[in-house]
Design a protein around this motif. Structure first.
Motif, mmCIF file in Angstrom:
data_model
loop_
_atom_site.group_PDB
_atom_site.id
_atom_site.type_symbol
_atom_site.label_atom_id
_atom_site.label_comp_id
_atom_site.label_asym_id
_atom_site.label_seq_id
_atom_site.Cartn_x
_atom_site.Cartn_y
_atom_site.Cartn_z
ATOM 1 N N UNK A 114 -51.199 64.875 6.996
ATOM 2 C CA UNK A 114 -51.741 66.064 7.642
ATOM 3 C C UNK A 114 -53.192 66.230 7.220
ATOM 4 N N UNK A 115 -54.077 66.241 8.202
ATOM 5 C CA UNK A 115 -55.497 66.412 7.936
ATOM 6 C C UNK A 115 -55.867 67.861 8.206
ATOM 7 N N UNK A 116 -56.519 68.471 7.247
ATOM 8 C CA UNK A 116 -56.960 69.849 7.395
ATOM 9 C C UNK A 116 -58.458 69.861 7.671
ATOM 10 N N UNK A 117 -58.811 70.363 8.853
ATOM 11 C CA UNK A 117 -60.217 70.421 9.252
ATOM 12 C C UNK A 117 -60.953 71.434 8.377
ATOM 13 N N UNK A 118 -62.127 71.023 7.886
ATOM 14 C CA UNK A 118 -62.968 71.918 7.094
ATOM 15 C C UNK A 118 -64.295 72.158 7.811
ATOM 16 N N UNK A 119 -64.777 73.391 7.751
ATOM 17 C CA UNK A 119 -66.094 73.749 8.304
ATOM 18 C C UNK A 119 -66.184 73.559 9.815
ATOM 19 N N UNK A 120 -65.053 73.586 10.497
ATOM 20 C CA UNK A 120 -65.010 73.524 11.962
ATOM 21 C C UNK A 120 -63.635 73.996 12.391
ATOM 22 N N UNK A 121 -63.528 74.439 13.639
ATOM 23 C CA UNK A 121 -62.242 74.975 14.082
ATOM 24 C C UNK A 121 -61.295 73.896 14.587
ATOM 25 N N UNK A 122 -61.853 72.735 14.995
ATOM 26 C CA UNK A 122 -61.001 71.673 15.532
ATOM 27 C C UNK A 122 -61.741 70.330 15.428
ATOM 28 N N UNK A 123 -61.053 69.204 15.703
ATOM 29 C CA UNK A 123 -61.702 67.893 15.584
ATOM 30 C C UNK A 123 -62.922 67.731 16.487
ATOM 31 N N UNK A 124 -62.868 68.269 17.704
ATOM 32 C CA UNK A 124 -63.996 68.174 18.637
ATOM 33 C C UNK A 124 -65.261 68.766 18.006
ATOM 34 N N UNK A 125 -65.148 69.981 17.470
ATOM 35 C CA UNK A 125 -66.307 70.636 16.853
ATOM 36 C C UNK A 125 -66.757 69.889 15.607
ATOM 37 N N UNK B 77 -68.605 60.665 13.063
ATOM 38 C CA UNK B 77 -67.378 59.919 12.786
ATOM 39 C C UNK B 77 -67.203 59.486 11.337
ATOM 40 N N UNK B 78 -68.290 59.224 10.626
ATOM 41 C CA UNK B 78 -68.154 58.772 9.233
ATOM 42 C C UNK B 78 -67.537 59.868 8.364
ATOM 43 N N UNK B 79 -67.987 61.098 8.562
ATOM 44 C CA UNK B 79 -67.410 62.212 7.797
ATOM 45 C C UNK B 79 -65.953 62.434 8.200
ATOM 46 N N UNK B 80 -65.659 62.233 9.479
ATOM 47 C CA UNK B 80 -64.270 62.397 9.922
ATOM 48 C C UNK B 80 -63.373 61.331 9.295
ATOM 49 N N UNK B 81 -63.889 60.117 9.169
ATOM 50 C CA UNK B 81 -63.108 59.046 8.538
ATOM 51 C C UNK B 81 -62.784 59.406 7.087
ATOM 52 N N UNK B 82 -63.723 60.059 6.416
ATOM 53 C CA UNK B 82 -63.474 60.505 5.038
ATOM 54 C C UNK B 82 -62.343 61.526 5.017
ATOM 55 N N UNK B 83 -62.353 62.448 5.988
ATOM 56 C CA UNK B 83 -61.258 63.430 6.081
ATOM 57 C C UNK B 83 -59.916 62.728 6.261
ATOM 58 N N UNK B 84 -59.893 61.704 7.102
ATOM 59 C CA UNK B 84 -58.653 60.950 7.300
ATOM 60 C C UNK B 84 -58.171 60.342 5.987
ATOM 61 N N UNK B 85 -59.103 59.761 5.250
ATOM 62 C CA UNK B 85 -58.741 59.102 3.986
ATOM 63 C C UNK B 85 -58.259 60.101 2.947
ATOM 64 N N UNK B 86 -58.744 61.339 3.049
ATOM 65 C CA UNK B 86 -58.359 62.372 2.079
ATOM 66 C C UNK B 86 -57.148 63.182 2.515
ATOM 67 N N UNK B 87 -56.607 62.902 3.690
ATOM 68 C CA UNK B 87 -55.507 63.724 4.211
ATOM 69 C C UNK B 87 -54.269 63.614 3.323
ATOM 70 N N UNK B 88 -53.514 64.694 3.305
ATOM 71 C CA UNK B 88 -52.347 64.787 2.422
ATOM 72 C C UNK B 88 -51.092 64.310 3.140
#
Length: 231
Positions: free
Chosen positions: A128-139, A146-157
């Motif tokens: 489960x990836x929790x979006x930070x500093x935005x309301x959804x993946x699009x924003x 994409x690089x920051x999003x990939x980091x979120x994926x790697x950090x997902x619980x």
């Protein structure tokens, strides 16, 4: 307007999205013999070909489209409905790993909690990836790339970590009565895990966060486990 395409490449319906604040925000074609919202997922006709080795499940068309535009060609979305058992079974035909990315608001997190057991029953591994500093993946993608999003994926619980974090967020453990309620609810969740190793590992984490001994937490988990087995 978005064409809704099944896994065989056939257009089976259309989805419309308003461009202002009017309602409903999304409106699909009426259901027919070939278009059933409970049994189809937006974008799966493309995502099933992805080489990334996992699928990303999001709430809306725009999130799925944005992910594909930024290189995450494994994104799918439900068709304006909550996730169903049929959706979970459909996902399991194409992957063993699903990243669940719902909106950061309360409604999105409730939807994620409802989706987890359905995905598990279909035999899927869930993160489960929790979006930070935005309301959804699009924003998020538009703001950070994409690089920051990939980091979120790697950090997902994984789903247990995620659910324990949700429980932890409900209580102020500086208050003794709330700490006790937190430990009891966490123990109930941990007691559902089939592996004794999992129960010990996650029990130890909760004990540390609550400031109690691992033995005391193990006792609570064992009590909850025995109650569950007795039902």
């Amino acid at each position: 307007m978005f064409p809704i395409i099944d896994t065989r490449g056939n257009i089976i319906g259309f989805g419309g999205r308003v461009m202002d604040d009017s309602t409903p925000k999304y409106l699909n074609s009426a259901e027919t013999l070939i278009f059933n919202k409970r049994k189809n997922l937006f974008g799966l006709n493309l995502a099933k070909k992805s080489k990334l080795g996992y699928l990303i499940l999001v709430e809306g068309y725009m999130d799925a489209i944005a992910l594909h535009q930024y290189g995450f060609d494994c994104a799918v979305a439900s068709l304006g409905t909550s996730l169903t058992e049929e959706h979970a079974t459909l996902l399991s035909r194409y992957t063993e790993q699903v990243y669940l990315i719902y909106d950061a608001d309360e409604a999105g997190q409730r939807a994620a909690q409802r989706a987890i057991p359905m995905l598990e029953r279909a035999g899927l591994r869930i993160k489960v990836l929790k979006i930070r500093d935005a309301k959804d993946p699009d924003e998020f993608l538009k703001k950070f790339g994409p690089d920051k999003f990939k980091i979120l994926l790697e950090e997902s619980a994984n789903r247990v970590e995620y659910q324990l974090n949700v429980i932890r967020g409900k209580y102020d453990i500086r208050e003794d009565d709330q700490k006790i309620r937190y430990v009891h609810e966490a123990a109930e969740l941990i007691s559902t895990l089939g592996s004794s190793v999992q129960r010990e590992v996650y029990g130890a984490r909760v004990a540390e966060s609550a400031g109690i001994s691992a033995d005391a937490m193990k006792l609570e988990v064992n009590k909850a486990f025995k109650r569950r087995k007795a039902i």
